[in-house]
Design a protein around this motif. Sequence first.
Motif, PDB file in Angstrom:
ATOM      1  N   ARG A  33       0.831  -1.210   0.000  1.00 28.42           N
ATOM      2  CA  ARG A  33       0.000   0.000   0.000  1.00 28.42           C
ATOM      3  C   ARG A  33       0.863   1.256   0.000  1.00 28.42           C
ATOM      4  O   ARG A  33       0.483   2.286  -0.570  1.00 28.42           O
ATOM      5  CB  ARG A  33      -0.925   0.009   1.220  1.00 28.42           C
ATOM      6  N   ILE A  53      -1.213   4.457  -1.075  1.00 31.96           N
ATOM      7  CA  ILE A  53      -2.395   4.470  -0.195  1.00 31.96           C
ATOM      8  C   ILE A  53      -1.985   4.783   1.240  1.00 31.96           C
ATOM      9  O   ILE A  53      -2.690   5.480   1.958  1.00 31.96           O
ATOM     10  CB  ILE A  53      -3.124   3.108  -0.260  1.00 31.96           C
ATOM     11  N   TYR A 101      -2.638  -2.264  -9.129  1.00 32.84           N
ATOM     12  CA  TYR A 101      -2.669  -2.779  -7.757  1.00 32.84           C
ATOM     13  C   TYR A 101      -3.809  -3.773  -7.620  1.00 32.84           C
ATOM     14  O   TYR A 101      -4.957  -3.460  -7.961  1.00 32.84           O
ATOM     15  CB  TYR A 101      -2.843  -1.598  -6.795  1.00 32.84           C
ATOM     16  N   PRO A 135      -5.741  -5.517  -4.795  1.00 30.43           N
ATOM     17  CA  PRO A 135      -5.913  -5.589  -3.338  1.00 30.43           C
ATOM     18  C   PRO A 135      -6.368  -6.965  -2.904  1.00 30.43           C
ATOM     19  O   PRO A 135      -6.777  -7.782  -3.732  1.00 30.43           O
ATOM     20  CB  PRO A 135      -7.002  -4.543  -3.063  1.00 30.43           C
ATOM     21  N   GLU A 183     -11.044  -6.818   0.795  1.00 30.97           N
ATOM     22  CA  GLU A 183     -11.250  -5.368   0.804  1.00 30.97           C
ATOM     23  C   GLU A 183     -12.366  -4.946  -0.149  1.00 30.97           C
ATOM     24  O   GLU A 183     -12.742  -3.781  -0.192  1.00 30.97           O
ATOM     25  CB  GLU A 183      -9.956  -4.644   0.384  1.00 30.97           C
ATOM     26  N   ILE A 184     -12.866  -5.886  -0.947  1.00 28.31           N
ATOM     27  CA  ILE A 184     -13.850  -5.535  -1.974  1.00 28.31           C
ATOM     28  C   ILE A 184     -15.259  -5.837  -1.479  1.00 28.31           C
ATOM     29  O   ILE A 184     -15.496  -6.903  -0.898  1.00 28.31           O
ATOM     30  CB  ILE A 184     -13.540  -6.316  -3.264  1.00 28.31           C
ATOM     31  N   ASP A 185     -16.177  -4.906  -1.704  1.00 30.99           N
ATOM     32  CA  ASP A 185     -17.566  -5.111  -1.301  1.00 30.99           C
ATOM     33  C   ASP A 185     -18.268  -5.928  -2.382  1.00 30.99           C
ATOM     34  O   ASP A 185     -18.782  -5.393  -3.356  1.00 30.99           O
ATOM     35  CB  ASP A 185     -18.260  -3.762  -1.107  1.00 30.99           C
ATOM     36  N   SER A 197     -21.000  -7.378  -2.339  1.00 31.62           N
ATOM     37  CA  SER A 197     -22.457  -7.263  -2.414  1.00 31.62           C
ATOM     38  C   SER A 197     -22.891  -6.105  -3.311  1.00 31.62           C
ATOM     39  O   SER A 197     -24.071  -5.962  -3.607  1.00 31.62           O
ATOM     40  CB  SER A 197     -23.040  -7.069  -1.011  1.00 31.62           C
ATOM     41  N   PHE A 198     -21.936  -5.285  -3.750  1.00 33.94           N
ATOM     42  CA  PHE A 198     -22.300  -4.143  -4.592  1.00 33.94           C
ATOM     43  C   PHE A 198     -22.814  -4.650  -5.948  1.00 33.94           C
ATOM     44  O   PHE A 198     -22.214  -5.535  -6.557  1.00 33.94           O
ATOM     45  CB  PHE A 198     -21.082  -3.233  -4.805  1.00 33.94           C
ATOM     46  N   LEU A 255     -10.109  -9.960 -10.727  1.00 33.55           N
ATOM     47  CA  LEU A 255      -9.112  -8.969 -10.307  1.00 33.55           C
ATOM     48  C   LEU A 255      -7.886  -9.003 -11.219  1.00 33.55           C
ATOM     49  O   LEU A 255      -7.315  -7.970 -11.571  1.00 33.55           O
ATOM     50  CB  LEU A 255      -8.702  -9.210  -8.849  1.00 33.55           C
ATOM     51  N   VAL A 272     -17.316  -0.023  -4.288  1.00 31.55           N
ATOM     52  CA  VAL A 272     -17.059  -1.461  -4.442  1.00 31.55           C
ATOM     53  C   VAL A 272     -15.613  -1.817  -4.115  1.00 31.55           C
ATOM     54  O   VAL A 272     -15.341  -2.890  -3.578  1.00 31.55           O
ATOM     55  CB  VAL A 272     -17.456  -1.930  -5.865  1.00 31.55           C
ATOM     56  N   ARG A 285      -8.157   4.494  -4.566  1.00 31.31           N
ATOM     57  CA  ARG A 285      -7.113   5.303  -3.939  1.00 31.31           C
ATOM     58  C   ARG A 285      -5.772   5.085  -4.613  1.00 31.31           C
ATOM     59  O   ARG A 285      -4.909   5.963  -4.619  1.00 31.31           O
ATOM     60  CB  ARG A 285      -7.018   4.981  -2.450  1.00 31.31           C
TER      61      ARG A 285
END
Lengths: 251, 289
Positions: free
Chosen positions: A48, A53, A73, A75, A79-81, A83-84, A143, B167, B173
């Motif tokens: 990061r 970051i 990058y 991640p 760290e990823i939502d 449910s979006f 990803l 998301v 960032r």
Amino acid sequence: MAAQVEFHNVTLGYDRHPAVHHLKGEVASGALVAVIGPNGAGKSTLLRGIVGIVKPLAGAIHLGGLDARDIAYLPQSAEIDRSFPISVFDFISTGLWRATSLFGGIGKAARKKILDAIAAVGLSGFENRPIETLSGGQMQRVLFARVLLQDARLIVLDEPFNAIDSKTTTDLLALVKRWHGEGRTVLAALHDLEMVRNHFAETLVLARGPVAWGPTAEVLTPENLMVAMRMCEAFDDSAAACADDGHSQAA
Amino acid sequence: MIYDALIGPFTEFEFMRRALAAVIALSLAGAPIGVFLMLRRMSLVGDAMAHAILPGAAIGFLLSGLNLFAMTFGGLVAGFAVAILAGVVARSTGLKEDASLATFYLASLALGVTIVSIKGTNIDLLHVLFGNILAMDDQTLLVVAFNATVTLLVLAVIFRPLVIESVDPLFLRAVSRAGGPAHLAFLALVVINLVNGFQALGTLLAVGLMIMPAGIARFWSRDLTAMICIAVIAAAVSGYAGLVLSFQTRVPSGPAIILVATVFYVISVLFGRVGGLVRQMFPGRHLEA
């Protein structure tokens, strides 16, 4: 080979507590480097820090003139939502941020690039699937597809092979090797020591500070791994201020 | 008969036409904001913000009486101040945004009720707390329409970073600095739409026409664009039906609109395509692949 990433006595951390303490050294352009260490060793914090970051508490990280748009990058998937409500296609298309930014449209050429990236990770047919319906391995492929799309000179992967099956690992590892073969610089935080021994020429052993860094065969010794294992994870709230502020050796 | 009940009030009375125009404007702008509030797990943050605008509206009331323009301006200033202060404190200290906001909104709410009680009556307080869309004049309607237009324009600008930040915040960032400004702009839009809703529904229910349609939409789609469209339609239909209900039964307009939305919400919980209870109980035969 010119340096792509230079650590100038850098300390990274949170609330004045160092998670990576006084790291010095450089990653050559085009290198393939594994960053290993136990949980809490500072691997994610270091990555990061490289992508900007986390700001250094002391010292500096120089990226050989690269800016954020030259860095891809990946991640940790936690760290990823998930449910979006976003489809695989739309999620991967965010990798084109460099070209599209706020208003840029996705034309025919961009659409083809996205579909090619999806095909390259073996997810053709998944374009319209919401990401919340994917398995862990499929999400990891998504990803990687986004990293492919970013077409970056420096690629930073945070635990890219966690909790995925051997076939997916093999496929994605092939992508990492392809990037290395194309002359891109790749840093990856990893836990699988066998994979590191077999596929990564250079390794940094981290345990809140550097334990060893160099050719993998020389660095992955029982002694170094034992030192890393003995690392104390907890922050010490009563610790004294560090005497080395990192600036004296910063470039 | 049906015409008299459902359309007659709007052809006959100008205040009903104005109210209908207002709920449509509120739906067009507020529902998409509500969808993002819900998806960013900020539904209760929106509720807290609704309380935060009270002191500004109260100061407007103190200076100009029940002048909706003055109260709107005051509400905007108070809401922005709380949103920005809470956002800055959260981002610069690591304190969670809801915790930061809770402190500011409670102080703001206490200040607002104190200000209203110094000068106003209980009726004034009721107006501030529950609004009155039927009392909306042309000037206020223009303010509501202007705010809705600004909301849609700004949302178009920040839409992409807002989605990515929702998301995958770390990725955004890493590739851009747009996340922070987009988040602050989003909070500003929340405030603008709460002030808009405050005219119609009061501070206590203002967030209702934003969050409830979003909750309804979640039960019908897994696609963001479709969710926004469904939320807008649900808000507009709730607004229209609530106005008719209010006109025919003399129930206060704000609660009537929210109660209609509640009925749609319950229907969605029961019969929604995505996670609805009936669908879960009777999923049908499994597919081959």
